[in-house]
Design an enzyme around this catalytic site. Structure first.
Site, PDB file in Angstrom:
ATOM      1  N   ASP A  26      64.892 -12.813   2.935  1.00 29.23           N
ATOM      2  CA  ASP A  26      64.174 -12.494   4.168  1.00 29.23           C
ATOM      3  C   ASP A  26      63.814 -13.750   4.950  1.00 29.23           C
ATOM      4  OD1 ASP A  26      62.914 -10.949   6.050  1.00 29.23           O
ATOM      5  OD2 ASP A  26      61.109 -10.591   4.878  1.00 29.23           O
ATOM      6  N   HIS A  43      71.069 -16.274  10.421  1.00 25.49           N
ATOM      7  CA  HIS A  43      71.909 -15.558   9.453  1.00 25.49           C
ATOM      8  C   HIS A  43      73.030 -16.467   8.934  1.00 25.49           C
ATOM      9  CE1 HIS A  43      69.683 -11.974  10.138  1.00 25.49           C
ATOM     10  NE2 HIS A  43      70.142 -11.736  11.342  1.00 25.49           N
ATOM     11  N   LEU A 137      79.580 -14.413 -14.028  1.00 26.05           N
ATOM     12  CA  LEU A 137      78.407 -13.926 -13.292  1.00 26.05           C
ATOM     13  C   LEU A 137      78.850 -12.691 -12.512  1.00 26.05           C
ATOM     14  CD1 LEU A 137      75.485 -14.445 -11.935  1.00 26.05           C
ATOM     15  CD2 LEU A 137      76.797 -15.460 -10.070  1.00 26.05           C
TER      16      LEU A 137
HETATM   17  C1  FPP Z   1      66.573 -10.797   6.610  1.00 24.04           C
HETATM   18  O1  FPP Z   1      66.124 -11.710   7.567  1.00 24.04           O
HETATM   19  C2  FPP Z   1      67.996 -10.977   6.372  1.00 24.04           C
HETATM   20  C3  FPP Z   1      68.954 -10.055   6.645  1.00 24.04           C
HETATM   21  C4  FPP Z   1      68.657  -8.754   7.239  1.00 24.04           C
HETATM   22  C5  FPP Z   1      70.372 -10.331   6.412  1.00 24.04           C
HETATM   23  C6  FPP Z   1      70.693 -11.198   5.234  1.00 24.04           C
HETATM   24  C7  FPP Z   1      71.965 -11.894   5.485  1.00 24.04           C
HETATM   25  C8  FPP Z   1      72.286 -13.117   5.037  1.00 24.04           C
HETATM   26  C9  FPP Z   1      71.450 -13.888   4.142  1.00 24.04           C
HETATM   27  C10 FPP Z   1      73.528 -13.785   5.438  1.00 24.04           C
HETATM   28  C11 FPP Z   1      74.721 -12.950   5.453  1.00 24.04           C
HETATM   29  C12 FPP Z   1      75.248 -12.614   4.139  1.00 24.04           C
HETATM   30  C13 FPP Z   1      76.077 -11.559   3.964  1.00 24.04           C
HETATM   31  C14 FPP Z   1      76.768 -11.375   2.668  1.00 24.04           C
HETATM   32  C15 FPP Z   1      76.298 -10.597   5.060  1.00 24.04           C
HETATM   33  P1  FPP Z   1      65.558 -11.145   8.946  1.00 24.04           P
HETATM   34  O2  FPP Z   1      66.650 -11.134   9.933  1.00 24.04           O
HETATM   35  O3  FPP Z   1      64.915  -9.814   8.719  1.00 24.04           O
HETATM   36  O4  FPP Z   1      64.501 -12.228   9.288  1.00 24.04           O
HETATM   37  P2  FPP Z   1      63.122 -11.999  10.053  1.00 24.04           P
HETATM   38  O5  FPP Z   1      62.309 -11.025   9.244  1.00 24.04           O
HETATM   39  O6  FPP Z   1      62.532 -13.365  10.097  1.00 24.04           O
HETATM   40  O7  FPP Z   1      63.463 -11.469  11.429  1.00 24.04           O
END
Ligand code: FPP
Length: 258
Positions: A26, A43, A137
């Site tokens: 997150d 991201h 893994l």
């Molecule tokens: C949460 O941060 C993250 C996500 C919804 C996406 C996670 C994706 C990655 C770590 C990279 C991509 C990896 C793959 C395999 C697709 P948020 O966007 O909710 O952050 P915020 O709460 O600060 O807005």
């Protein structure tokens, strides 16, 4: 991992390394906003952090790593951001699959496949097929995943077996339900890590997390690195897990904790 250390050295330094760690990655959006960058940049950097985390998980000797990459609720984000996340998943599989395979990583994807575009479904199938026999893994990518939906689907599968006369309602128990989840055959996570300071599960592995330990870290996901991972593992090692039982001390009749 300190330079020159082997997996065995790490295991000695961090006794009680968990077999299965789940991560709620997150804070990508906040990481980007703090720097005046578009969310996609967060991201992208999040994908970098994921790459490092998989390498660290191998070095630490974990058996399973489950990462929450796209929740069913994430479809409600702006269309461009959804497209960016789909693009990153494709990039991850296309660019990293060879390396993951060479490192002995078995890729497993959990979540709804039918809502995904055919090219993404094909890539996910390819990743699973290529790496099926790897044993170092297991990387479980939760993509278009929702725990409530997973449990509802398992309940539906059981109901269909009852309707078909293959199962009696009285035979339904936790084991049978577990075997119909996407994670069938995977041990429950010992530890769940969430970054960015939020302290909730957000529809991630809710059935499987019944006895998981939780470590919440203040940093945003793009800043998660090997050191942060080790900190979480060290905190896990220091915890006493009782699975609803009393402590050894409690069994001697001194203190009883539940
Ligand atoms: C949460 O941060 C993250 C996500 C919804 C996406 C996670 C994706 C990655 C770590 C990279 C991509 C990896 C793959 C395999 C697709 P948020 O966007 O909710 O952050 P915020 O709460 O600060 O807005």
């Amino acid at each position: 991992m300190i330079s020159g250390e082997t997996t065995l050295d790490v295991r000695r330094r961090l006794p009680g390394v968990p077999a299965h760690v789940g991560i709620i990655m997150d804070g990508n959006g906040r990481w980007a906003a703090m720097r005046g960058l578009p969310r996609i940049e967060g991201h992208r950097r999040g994908l970098e952090a994921l790459r490092g985390t998989v390498r660290a998980a191998i070095d630490f000797g974990l058996d399973y790593l489950t990462v929450y990459s796209f929740s069913m609720e994430n479809w409600n984000r702006p269309i461009e951001e959804v497209a960016d996340l789909m693009g990153l998943l494709k990039r991850f599989i296309r660019n990293d699959l060879g390396e993951l395979h060479k490192s002995g990583v078995k890729v497993k994807v959990i979540g709804g496949r039918t809502d995904l575009k055919p090219d993404i479904r094909a890539l996910l199938d390819e990743a699973e097929d290529l790496t099926r026999s790897n044993t170092r893994l297991t990387l479980i990518v939760a993509f278009n995943y929702g725990s409530r939906q997973e449990i509802a689907a398992a309940a539906r599968a059981l109901a269909e077996e009852v309707a078909a006369g293959r199962l009696k309602p009285s035979e339904i128990n936790e084991t049978l339900l577990s075997q119909r989840l996407d994670t069938a055959g995977v041990p429950d996570p010992d530890l769940i890590i969430r970054t960015s300071g939020e302290k909730r599960l957000s529809n991630f592995l809710m059935w499987q997390a019944a006895y998981s330990e939780f470590v919440f870290l203040p940093m945003h996901w793009p800043d998660f690195d090997r050191h942060a991972f080790e900190t979480a593992l060290a905190e896990f090692s220091a915890r006493e897990r009782r699975f609803g039982r009393v402590t050894a001390q409690g069994q001697n009749g001194k203190t009883k904790k539940i």
